[in-house]
Design a protein around this motif. Structure first.
Motif, PDB file in Angstrom:
ATOM      1  N   GLY A 196      55.252  38.466  29.057  1.00  0.00           N
ATOM      2  CA  GLY A 196      54.808  38.588  27.557  1.00  0.00           C
ATOM      3  C   GLY A 196      55.564  39.801  26.965  1.00  0.00           C
ATOM      4  N   ILE A 197      56.704  40.155  27.457  1.00  0.00           N
ATOM      5  CA  ILE A 197      57.464  41.112  26.943  1.00  0.00           C
ATOM      6  C   ILE A 197      58.373  40.795  25.718  1.00  0.00           C
ATOM      7  N   ALA A 198      58.791  39.541  25.700  1.00  0.00           N
ATOM      8  CA  ALA A 198      59.588  38.731  24.781  1.00  0.00           C
ATOM      9  C   ALA A 198      59.025  37.480  24.182  1.00  0.00           C
ATOM     10  N   GLU A 199      59.135  37.309  23.142  1.00  0.00           N
ATOM     11  CA  GLU A 199      58.684  35.849  22.815  1.00  0.00           C
ATOM     12  C   GLU A 199      59.980  35.281  22.044  1.00  0.00           C
ATOM     13  N   ILE A 200      60.214  33.901  22.444  1.00  0.00           N
ATOM     14  CA  ILE A 200      61.410  33.071  21.859  1.00  0.00           C
ATOM     15  C   ILE A 200      60.912  31.787  21.272  1.00  0.00           C
ATOM     16  N   HIS A 201      60.931  31.849  19.967  1.00  0.00           N
ATOM     17  CA  HIS A 201      60.542  30.551  19.358  1.00  0.00           C
ATOM     18  C   HIS A 201      61.657  30.099  18.587  1.00  0.00           C
ATOM     19  N   VAL A 202      61.976  28.595  18.839  1.00  0.00           N
ATOM     20  CA  VAL A 202      63.231  28.011  18.210  1.00  0.00           C
ATOM     21  C   VAL A 202      62.661  26.879  17.541  1.00  0.00           C
ATOM     22  N   HIS A 203      62.884  27.038  15.979  1.00  0.00           N
ATOM     23  CA  HIS A 203      62.561  26.270  14.874  1.00  0.00           C
ATOM     24  C   HIS A 203      63.506  25.084  14.433  1.00  0.00           C
ATOM     25  N   ASN A 204      63.164  23.824  14.655  1.00  0.00           N
ATOM     26  CA  ASN A 204      64.246  22.799  14.303  1.00  0.00           C
ATOM     27  C   ASN A 204      64.263  22.892  12.668  1.00  0.00           C
TER      28      ASN A 204
ATOM     29  N   ALA B 138      73.393  45.873  20.292  1.00  0.00           N
ATOM     30  CA  ALA B 138      72.347  45.239  21.413  1.00  0.00           C
ATOM     31  C   ALA B 138      71.532  46.537  21.603  1.00  0.00           C
ATOM     32  N   ASN B 139      71.758  47.688  21.966  1.00  0.00           N
ATOM     33  CA  ASN B 139      71.055  48.863  22.027  1.00  0.00           C
ATOM     34  C   ASN B 139      70.167  49.062  20.779  1.00  0.00           C
ATOM     35  N   GLN B 140      70.681  48.900  19.605  1.00  0.00           N
ATOM     36  CA  GLN B 140      69.926  49.009  18.193  1.00  0.00           C
ATOM     37  C   GLN B 140      68.723  47.965  18.112  1.00  0.00           C
ATOM     38  N   LEU B 141      69.102  46.896  18.410  1.00  0.00           N
ATOM     39  CA  LEU B 141      68.268  45.593  18.287  1.00  0.00           C
ATOM     40  C   LEU B 141      67.185  45.624  19.422  1.00  0.00           C
ATOM     41  N   SER B 142      67.280  46.272  20.380  1.00  0.00           N
ATOM     42  CA  SER B 142      66.464  46.402  21.596  1.00  0.00           C
ATOM     43  C   SER B 142      65.084  46.988  21.056  1.00  0.00           C
ATOM     44  N   ILE B 143      65.193  47.829  20.044  1.00  0.00           N
ATOM     45  CA  ILE B 143      63.970  48.462  19.624  1.00  0.00           C
ATOM     46  C   ILE B 143      63.261  47.931  18.510  1.00  0.00           C
ATOM     47  N   LYS B 144      63.604  46.914  18.065  1.00  0.00           N
ATOM     48  CA  LYS B 144      63.074  46.134  17.005  1.00  0.00           C
ATOM     49  C   LYS B 144      61.803  45.567  17.419  1.00  0.00           C
ATOM     50  N   ASP B 145      60.968  44.944  16.446  1.00  0.00           N
ATOM     51  CA  ASP B 145      59.967  44.241  16.886  1.00  0.00           C
ATOM     52  C   ASP B 145      59.999  42.379  16.532  1.00  0.00           C
ATOM     53  N   ASN B 146      60.671  42.212  15.443  1.00  0.00           N
ATOM     54  CA  ASN B 146      60.647  40.924  14.891  1.00  0.00           C
ATOM     55  C   ASN B 146      61.984  40.550  14.253  1.00  0.00           C
ATOM     56  N   ILE B 147      62.765  39.574  15.013  1.00  0.00           N
ATOM     57  CA  ILE B 147      63.777  39.016  14.267  1.00  0.00           C
ATOM     58  C   ILE B 147      64.227  37.682  14.217  1.00  0.00           C
ATOM     59  N   ILE B 148      64.761  37.407  13.092  1.00  0.00           N
ATOM     60  CA  ILE B 148      65.062  35.857  12.682  1.00  0.00           C
ATOM     61  C   ILE B 148      66.392  35.671  12.843  1.00  0.00           C
TER      62      ILE B 148
ATOM     63  N   MET C 196      58.569  42.025  21.647  1.00  0.00           N
ATOM     64  CA  MET C 196      59.580  41.791  20.793  1.00  0.00           C
ATOM     65  C   MET C 196      59.608  40.133  20.610  1.00  0.00           C
ATOM     66  N   ARG C 197      59.740  39.617  19.220  1.00  0.00           N
ATOM     67  CA  ARG C 197      59.679  38.254  18.886  1.00  0.00           C
ATOM     68  C   ARG C 197      61.067  37.939  18.208  1.00  0.00           C
ATOM     69  N   PHE C 198      61.503  36.740  18.823  1.00  0.00           N
ATOM     70  CA  PHE C 198      62.967  36.199  18.125  1.00  0.00           C
ATOM     71  C   PHE C 198      62.398  34.704  17.652  1.00  0.00           C
ATOM     72  N   ASP C 199      62.689  34.553  16.357  1.00  0.00           N
ATOM     73  CA  ASP C 199      62.556  33.242  15.702  1.00  0.00           C
ATOM     74  C   ASP C 199      63.731  32.807  15.317  1.00  0.00           C
ATOM     75  N   ILE C 200      64.264  31.579  16.107  1.00  0.00           N
ATOM     76  CA  ILE C 200      65.661  31.235  15.870  1.00  0.00           C
ATOM     77  C   ILE C 200      65.603  29.654  15.226  1.00  0.00           C
TER      78      ILE C 200
ATOM     79  N   ASP D 119      62.175  42.605  11.036  1.00  0.00           N
ATOM     80  CA  ASP D 119      63.252  43.835  10.842  1.00  0.00           C
ATOM     81  C   ASP D 119      64.520  43.548  10.407  1.00  0.00           C
ATOM     82  N   GLU D 120      64.774  42.148  11.032  1.00  0.00           N
ATOM     83  CA  GLU D 120      66.219  41.882  10.723  1.00  0.00           C
ATOM     84  C   GLU D 120      66.285  40.177  10.618  1.00  0.00           C
ATOM     85  N   ILE D 121      67.092  39.747   9.701  1.00  0.00           N
ATOM     86  CA  ILE D 121      67.296  38.220   9.644  1.00  0.00           C
ATOM     87  C   ILE D 121      68.980  38.187   9.852  1.00  0.00           C
ATOM     88  N   ILE D 122      68.986  37.946  11.060  1.00  0.00           N
ATOM     89  CA  ILE D 122      70.455  37.786  11.294  1.00  0.00           C
ATOM     90  C   ILE D 122      71.195  36.265  11.173  1.00  0.00           C
TER      91      ILE D 122
END
Length: 225
Positions: A29-37, A98-108, A1-5, A81-84
């Motif tokens: 390698g289960i989660a990727e968290i990337h923070v963008h300035n 939280a349960n709903q979002l945990s099965i997503k692949d990519n979230i901004i 799962m990937r998060f781009d913040i 999947d979502e832009i939050i």
């Protein structure tokens, strides 16, 4: 799962993602968290990302171009999947979300600041708005960290005990039962005898009853009472 913040203050998110469960999830390698300035996407000489609101009023509003540039760059690289947008007027974060979002692949996740972000960003790009409570913070970074933590711990393989998250408070619309560990007797304060009995069915019954009573006393709204 990937998060781009996307944040104007990415340094605020360094510590929350560098420790404990979130750190382990990334190392596995289960989660990727990337923070963008966000300022990296500003075309202004001073790298500003805000301007005065049309119609007057106090505060500054975050402008469209930097957000749009960053979002479009990310969307060109993968599907999301979502832009939050973390916002005090969004839907209240709960365990079901939280349960709903945990099965997503990519979230901004978009982090606002100042008086907020230009409404057109919300209209054009945002698919979901989430609040962590009825109060206002200085920015969306801390709410974003809360959301990521709540979601990542639910992904299979993140917690060492796979059943742990399933017994958390709110998973069954109830608070969790009291928990105890060693010593069994501390200065005369003892662990309930049932927990030392080894009788699993009776222990589970006790835990359910305790959880129900605690929920009834502290959060009767969860029971519809």
């Amino acid at each position: 799962m990937r998060f781009d913040i996307i944040s104007v203050l990415p340094g605020l998110l360094e510590s929350p993602f560098a420790h404990s469960i979130l750190q382990r999830a990334q190392k596995k390698g289960i989660a990727e968290i990337h923070v963008h300035n966000l300022r990296d996407y500003s075309t202004q000489k001073q790298k500003s990302v805000d301007d005065y609101p049309y119609g007057g009023g106090s505060g500054m509003v975050m402008t469209i171009p930097p957000f749009a540039a960053c979002i479009e760059k990310l969307k060109a690289e993968r599907e999301y999947d979502e832009i939050i947008f973390m916002s005090p007027d969004g839907e209240r974060l709960n365990q079901a979300i939280a349960n709903q979002l945990s099965i997503k692949d990519n979230i901004i996740i978009l982090c606002g600041h100042y008086k907020g972000i230009d409404q057109r960003i919300r209209d054009i790009y945002v698919t979901r708005e989430i609040s962590i409570g009825d109060y206002v913070l200085s920015g969306g970074e801390l709410p974003a960290a809360v959301l990521v933590d709540a979601v990542v711990r639910l992904i299979p393989g993140v917690l060492s005990d796979e059943t742990s998250a399933l017994s958390d408070s709110f998973q069954d619309d109830m608070l969790d039962a009291p928990v105890y560990t060693r010593p069994a007797d501390w200065n005369g304060y003892k662990v309930p005898d049932i927990l030392l009995s080894g009788n699993t069915p009776e222990i589970e019954k006790w835990r359910f009853e305790q959880a129900l009573e605690r929920t009834r006393q502290r959060r009767p709204d969860l029971l519809g009472e």
